[in-house]
Design a protein around this motif. Sequence first.
Motif, PDB file in Angstrom:
ATOM      1  N   LYS A 180       0.852  -1.212   0.000  1.00  0.00           N
ATOM      2  CA  LYS A 180       0.000   0.000   0.000  1.00  0.00           C
ATOM      3  C   LYS A 180       0.875   1.245   0.000  1.00  0.00           C
ATOM      4  CE  LYS A 180       1.045   1.512   4.184  1.00  0.00           C
ATOM      5  NZ  LYS A 180       1.880   2.485   4.576  1.00  0.00           N
ATOM      6  N   ILE A 233       0.249   5.385   1.411  1.00  0.00           N
ATOM      7  CA  ILE A 233      -0.634   6.426   1.940  1.00  0.00           C
ATOM      8  C   ILE A 233      -0.499   7.597   0.970  1.00  0.00           C
ATOM      9  CG2 ILE A 233      -1.168   7.931   3.893  1.00  0.00           C
ATOM     10  CD1 ILE A 233      -1.331   5.070   4.794  1.00  0.00           C
ATOM     11  N   GLU A 244      -0.970  10.801   6.393  1.00  0.00           N
ATOM     12  CA  GLU A 244      -0.308   9.965   7.384  1.00  0.00           C
ATOM     13  C   GLU A 244       0.046  10.772   8.639  1.00  0.00           C
ATOM     14  OE1 GLU A 244       0.952  11.391   4.457  1.00  0.00           O
ATOM     15  OE2 GLU A 244       2.075   9.609   3.852  1.00  0.00           O
ATOM     16  N   HIS A 245       0.187  10.110   9.714  1.00  0.00           N
ATOM     17  CA  HIS A 245       0.445  10.652  11.051  1.00  0.00           C
ATOM     18  C   HIS A 245      -0.768  11.395  11.618  1.00  0.00           C
ATOM     19  CE1 HIS A 245       4.481   9.222  11.686  1.00  0.00           C
ATOM     20  NE2 HIS A 245       4.778   9.549  10.448  1.00  0.00           N
ATOM     21  N   VAL A 259      -3.628  10.978  10.734  1.00  0.00           N
ATOM     22  CA  VAL A 259      -4.698   9.966  10.797  1.00  0.00           C
ATOM     23  C   VAL A 259      -4.704   9.238  12.145  1.00  0.00           C
ATOM     24  CG1 VAL A 259      -3.338   8.080   9.738  1.00  0.00           C
ATOM     25  CG2 VAL A 259      -5.814   8.124   9.421  1.00  0.00           C
ATOM     26  N   VAL A 260      -3.550   9.158  12.784  1.00  0.00           N
ATOM     27  CA  VAL A 260      -3.483   8.509  14.106  1.00  0.00           C
ATOM     28  C   VAL A 260      -4.331   9.298  15.111  1.00  0.00           C
ATOM     29  CG1 VAL A 260      -1.887   7.879  15.989  1.00  0.00           C
ATOM     30  CG2 VAL A 260      -1.194   7.552  13.595  1.00  0.00           C
ATOM     31  N   SER A 295      -3.131   3.517  13.348  1.00  0.00           N
ATOM     32  CA  SER A 295      -4.476   4.076  13.135  1.00  0.00           C
ATOM     33  C   SER A 295      -5.450   3.027  12.623  1.00  0.00           C
ATOM     34  CB  SER A 295      -4.404   5.216  12.121  1.00  0.00           C
ATOM     35  OG  SER A 295      -4.003   4.692  10.862  1.00  0.00           O
ATOM     36  N   ASP A 316      -3.422   0.942   7.470  1.00  0.00           N
ATOM     37  CA  ASP A 316      -2.605   0.008   6.681  1.00  0.00           C
ATOM     38  C   ASP A 316      -3.297  -1.347   6.530  1.00  0.00           C
ATOM     39  OD1 ASP A 316      -0.805   2.061   6.805  1.00  0.00           O
ATOM     40  OD2 ASP A 316       0.833   0.905   7.680  1.00  0.00           O
ATOM     41  N   THR A 370       7.762   2.127  11.167  1.00  0.00           N
ATOM     42  CA  THR A 370       6.689   3.110  11.386  1.00  0.00           C
ATOM     43  C   THR A 370       6.479   3.408  12.869  1.00  0.00           C
ATOM     44  OG1 THR A 370       5.614   2.390   9.376  1.00  0.00           O
ATOM     45  CG2 THR A 370       4.229   3.535  10.953  1.00  0.00           C
ATOM     46  N   VAL A 377       6.036   7.108  14.541  1.00  0.00           N
ATOM     47  CA  VAL A 377       4.753   7.386  15.213  1.00  0.00           C
ATOM     48  C   VAL A 377       5.013   7.736  16.686  1.00  0.00           C
ATOM     49  CG1 VAL A 377       2.568   6.347  15.975  1.00  0.00           C
ATOM     50  CG2 VAL A 377       3.335   6.043  13.623  1.00  0.00           C
ATOM     51  N   GLY A 401       3.753   7.301   4.156  1.00  0.00           N
ATOM     52  CA  GLY A 401       3.858   6.335   5.254  1.00  0.00           C
ATOM     53  C   GLY A 401       4.493   6.980   6.475  1.00  0.00           C
ATOM     54  N   GLY A 402       5.280   6.189   7.181  1.00  0.00           N
ATOM     55  CA  GLY A 402       5.835   6.667   8.447  1.00  0.00           C
ATOM     56  C   GLY A 402       6.887   7.752   8.292  1.00  0.00           C
TER      57      GLY A 402
END
Length: 339
Positions: A9, A11, A15-16, A18-19, A144, A147, A214, A218, A298-299
């Motif tokens: 996948k 993003i 990202e981030h 979304v957490v 989150s 993924d 990640t 995070v 992503g991360g």
Amino acid sequence: MTEASAPGKVILCGEHAVVYGKPAIALPLPDVRATAHVRAAPAGSGITLLLPDVNEQWSIAAATDHPLATLIQQTLETLLIIQPPDLTITLRSAIPIASGMGSGAALGAALVKALAAHLGAPLSPAKVARLVYESERYFHGTPSGIDNTVVSYQQAIWFVRNLGDGPHAPDDPNRSAALTPSAGVHRVSSVIEPVSIARPFTLIIGDTGVRAPTHVTVGGVRECRQREPGRYSALFDAVEQAVLRVRHGLATGDLHAVGAALTANQALLVEIGVSSPELERLVAAALAAGATGAKLSGGGGGGIMLALVPDQNTAGQPAAVAQALLDAGAVRVLHTCVG
Ligand code: MEV
């Protein structure tokens, strides 16, 4: 023998943030996949897992705290199988590890799908996503849920994590899903919706070659946010605005607006503290070569970036952007057509 696979996948944006309950958009990478093969093994041998890519082989009875062993146990529990069957499971993946392409989630999803199908009880994408989420949460802190969701549903998704409808809500974003109203789950949970894409485009994905798990980035963002809550709240609000512009641009076919919003998202990710010199070099190279937008994906901290090239954009031909990324130090470049 039973075989199942799951895609990697990316993003696209969000990202981030979304957490912390902001929206994000994720896309499957159908051409890079993890695959699981399940076959019957001699009576009494239990379950053996083979990981030829890393030259590992072990019995799940002897490695109960391994994430994949836990995932197998949880899948068997979901299927109400008490006595573990005798099986050999082979897992392979073409998705680079710790690169932001969802290798762990895809391996987990392929494993759950193949195991359930082999045992005669295929699981819905929502159930696969939930099992993979539980395993990722146990071993990787506070994902989150985006993924595991995108690799299980295998389609472009708009995802908003539910943060607040009960004491367990933040822990379980896959309790229900808008894409599976027939899943039989009635409580409202994370929003998972298909994304409307009016005009096809190409994403060029550049891998920095720097491995960055990640959960580390995070965790870094979590600490920064604790120190500066007001600043991070404003940054996440700004990310949300960029993600809304991306969704609108995708739905109306305005890929220049999408590209501009992706690049704006990258500037915010720099402020959030998850970019790196390698990522910024690749982003700059892609934009200079004619990409309409570019950002890490992503991360961050390493891993991958992506660049958007509208299919009709002669100034930003995918090949030229890909070559620019290689010249700027990318160790690998992938193309994916979206829509
Ligand atoms: C990782 O692909 C996306 C992050 O937002 C983490 C998460 O959503 O769990 C960085």
